[in-house]
Scaffold this active site. Structure first.
Site, PDB file in Angstrom:
ATOM      1  N   LYS A  65       0.833  -1.204   0.000  1.00 40.82           N
ATOM      2  CA  LYS A  65       0.000   0.000   0.000  1.00 40.82           C
ATOM      3  C   LYS A  65       0.873   1.262   0.000  1.00 40.82           C
ATOM      4  O   LYS A  65       0.629   2.203  -0.762  1.00 40.82           O
ATOM      5  CB  LYS A  65      -0.909  -0.002   1.230  1.00 40.82           C
ATOM      6  CG  LYS A  65      -1.727   1.260   1.421  1.00 40.82           C
ATOM      7  CD  LYS A  65      -2.931   1.342   0.504  1.00 40.82           C
ATOM      8  CE  LYS A  65      -3.661   2.665   0.663  1.00 40.82           C
ATOM      9  NZ  LYS A  65      -4.963   2.704   0.038  1.00 40.82           N
ATOM     10  N   LYS A  67       1.552  11.046   4.817  1.00 43.83           N
ATOM     11  CA  LYS A  67       1.904   9.992   5.776  1.00 43.83           C
ATOM     12  C   LYS A  67       2.297   8.713   5.025  1.00 43.83           C
ATOM     13  O   LYS A  67       3.299   8.073   5.338  1.00 43.83           O
ATOM     14  CB  LYS A  67       0.705   9.740   6.695  1.00 43.83           C
ATOM     15  CG  LYS A  67       0.862   8.646   7.721  1.00 43.83           C
ATOM     16  CD  LYS A  67       0.247   7.319   7.291  1.00 43.83           C
ATOM     17  CE  LYS A  67      -1.268   7.395   7.175  1.00 43.83           C
ATOM     18  NZ  LYS A  67      -1.851   6.124   6.652  1.00 43.83           N
TER      19      LYS A  67
END
Lengths: 295, 295, 295, 295
Positions: free
Chosen positions: D171, D240
């Protein structure tokens, strides 16, 4: 010896003033004419209305403009330098220029029997005022020797770096170093502040250690920690300078990722801080990014 | 006062030698035991077989290892420092460490009544030999004051930078500046060489101008132009150091693109040049990229 | 309609072959003459010995060379294109060129009544063979309309992007994206491999997700995971292309740090991998850096 | 089968809604309690006041929070997940997390007989609503098999990538690609606009060529050219995510300069555009830099 001085900006003005003070016959010209008129009145020199007029009778013509193309743009036309320059004269270009344009200027002057050297200076306004500039020269050594007495009025060190363009090249690389040192100093010092470290103590250490630079020793303490940020040399000009250095690296196929990145970040800073910002204000860009003041 | 010194590497060894020469009671330990044995024999000091043994009776324990985790790794177990350290002793860690691990070391020692300061040094092997190092200290000011007489044996400047970790932080930022100055100097000077400019002349100018740094004034002339490239401080350690600085910037959310890029390029260089390369050999990576030698 | 085709390289050759197969009157020229001779023999077309000879009687001249300056270099002299081109002819330059040189070519042709469009193609060798190329065109819409029937022989999509140079600009930006996607894919996939993740599984996810690109969907699976690395399009040319895009960003004062950095790293890669390396071999540079193979 | 769902944010809410719609017994919890209360009322599910309460009797607990440490922070204490989880249950963490924290969560759950897989999803809000998400899974294959029927409610593709953390890793790398493609697309398209090229035409070409990406094919046309910039996925979260990918590269000593630079520039953008900005708004940072709108 007759001298003409074109370009009475922040650096050019005190350089010309020293020549006038030395008693040489001086003619000045400036794009904004009043500045030349005022200078002439104050220093007992002649004020020319055109570059051609300034160059007439001059043995040495000194130019000190923002960019090389400004000098190139003064050459032609009925009011241009070439129309006024006499055979045997020398054009000394103290602009922080680019080598390619300097070579074009040399090529344009040669058929008229006019010599050319590129002669950027370092030392800033205060060096110009005190006559302690360093001059980095590209061009023929004999031509340089012929103008050394003139350069001596505003400089204490004259270094012959190579053929035409070599002075520009050294200046551009020096400026790239300055730009990189300033930006990276801001990155490191902003980190120290956020870590709660005393910046003055940190600089005391760094300036006695292997990480020191002119930026950490002089510019940061005098201009950043004091929050003075005096406007002595424009960020826009330093952006132009590191752009020349970055371009030379590319033209020579020298991978120079730190230089290229810094050149691009100065492009960002010039957009964000404006044309009037001082070069040291690059620190403010990092301060905004980091949400902290370095003091 | 009893001193223990752990870690007799390139810097640690001459530091310990100065302590021995000052007549202090010294016990030494080194991971490779023979090095400690030889040192002890030469300097009339005691040679300990374990960290615990070295620490026994010591008022001050000095560690000087490659990375903070090496120091942390010496703390526990029957042979570890904690097993030997007495209440009231102070651990002075001269490793170029990272603040987070230094805080972990402090926390591990505190329950045993042992004080801790991080105290990285700068000045290199020759500074250690001459006793002219600079020490940057993080920790309690009173604890620092208690060990100043010991530090005085190998340093002429001791700067208190803040709480535990502040010494590491300042050292890491200094090293980041060094790394950036070296890499960018190589980029600029390789460009000058390819432009046909005399590098010695260029450095004469730059070192009198705003682009100068310790790298341009000392390292490049002494080690690159001479092609000597002496191996005094490993590139691998500088890569570790700028990695610490880059990590501190990220942890504090300080955008630091020049630092991050340089950290990554030192990672490339460490892979290409190997674990034994000197830090100044980063210049060679740029030379290979550009197909030119800076000389 | 008479067609001349100059430049029978990897892409040019199958483009010319489709024109010949369509039954148009075709004259071919190539710097290395034998290649044109062979082509002419195989495809029943005429083989010209000079650009001037190729252009004679041609209604449309198509050029497909490595760089714009190669096309510009064919214009002048007794054997040059201009010597042969008739008024009313159109030069269609399928080179992946730079806009500034395209504008110079246009300006050189205009006094001779010759029209010009820049018309770089995408789709690779296989697209050229199948006649499914995309053509991006800069220049006058009417001029483009006049040559559409010719372009239809090797393309299925023709997009008018703007004035002369617009085709080059779009091509350069596309190539910059390709270069960035490839290099960053290598960075990410090398990380996955070192984390022990199955790359095929990872690409199955990524290619169904927001991070997918033509590189991750086609180039990496077909050429990297198979370790085939066929040589279909030179890294040296992609380095040239992203250099054009990076230069356009600078000329327009668009800060483009990712593009500039990637351009510089392709400069490094071209030096390390050589002039014959395929563009996908940029992945190998990252593999060497990381000490890992992506498979 | 009893399901608990913790974290009813932009993605979590529609995922939970599909589970409820499938008729499974569902308990929901959310940090801001009203959101869970409303959801429960609308979907006929139970609303828990604490994570412990939510986990009680659950066979499968699904978490979908901003960062891994938020999940880790729910584990302990009298109201924590561990207090409620029964032996044999499985925690499926759909957070876009970091592998190190996922491994800590696994280690914390193991002594209590609770299984763990990391299972980040891609496909966005609309994919969650339609049940067409892709799930990338790290962990034991048998554990995954046991929860496939649950995942099937909101996904059409489930890919097993490796051990615990592998889902997070894939991811993060996907997100890094997304971030890089968006930022570099903005650089290139801003250049095209300043060159006067029609962006729609340019994208028509690029999206049929080698430079295409999901960003150029979908995000830019739908969200940038329309100037809609809907807020569907926060730039802060993408910052992030690429930070995780950049950290994994560093931890594995993979030089990844493009990833590191982009991570840093997203840090700048997050500071300048704020916590609420959508990820596609990175384009606006480049637009401000360049002084141009991409449309």
């Amino acid at each position: 010896m007759n001298i003409a001085f074109l370009g009475l900006g922040a650096i050019g003005r005190p350089m010309a003033a020293r020549i006038a003070a030395a008693g040489l016959t001086l003619t000045v010209w400036n794009r904004t004419g009043e500045r030349a008129e005022t200078f002439a009145a104050e220093h007992g020199s002649r004020h020319a209305l055109t570059p051609a007029d300034a160059a007439r009778d001059a043995d040495v013509v000194i130019t000190c403009l923002p960019e090389s193309h400004h000098v190139y743009g003064l050459l032609d036309g009925p009011d241009g330098l070439i129309a006024g320059l006499k055979r045997g004269a020398t054009l000394v270009d103290c602009t922080s220029g680019d080598p390619a344009t300097s070579r074009k200027i040399q090529a344009a002057l040669a058929p008229h029997g006019v010599e050319f050297i590129d002669a950027p200076v370092s030392g800033g306004v205060s060096g110009a005022e005190k006559g302690t500039l360093t001059v980095m020269v590209g061009g023929d050594a004999n031509v340089l020797d012929g103008v050394r007495p003139v350069l001596a009025n505003f400089s204490t060190k004259v270094v012959h770096c190579g053929g035409v363009g070599a002075g520009d090249t050294v200046k551009a690389v020096n400026q790239a170093f300055l730009a990189i040192h300033l930006l990276s100093a801001a990155e490191g010092l902003a980190t120290l502040v956020k870590e709660g470290v005393d910046v003055t103590a940190a600089l005391e250490v760094i300036n006695a250690s292997s990480g020191r630079s002119n930026s950490s020793m002089n510019l940061i303490p005098e201009r950043v920690l004091t929050r003075a940020f005096p406007r002595t040399f424009k960020l826009a000009l330093l952006e132009k300078d590191i752009g020349i250095a970055a371009g030379l690296a590319r033209d020579n196929r020298v991978p120079a990722p730190v230089t290229q990145l810094t050149a691009d970040l100065f492009r960002v800073a010039r957009g964000e801080l404006g044309e009037l910002a001082d070069h040291v204000e690059i620190v403010k860009m990092v301060e905004v990014w980091a949400g902290v003041e370095i003091k």
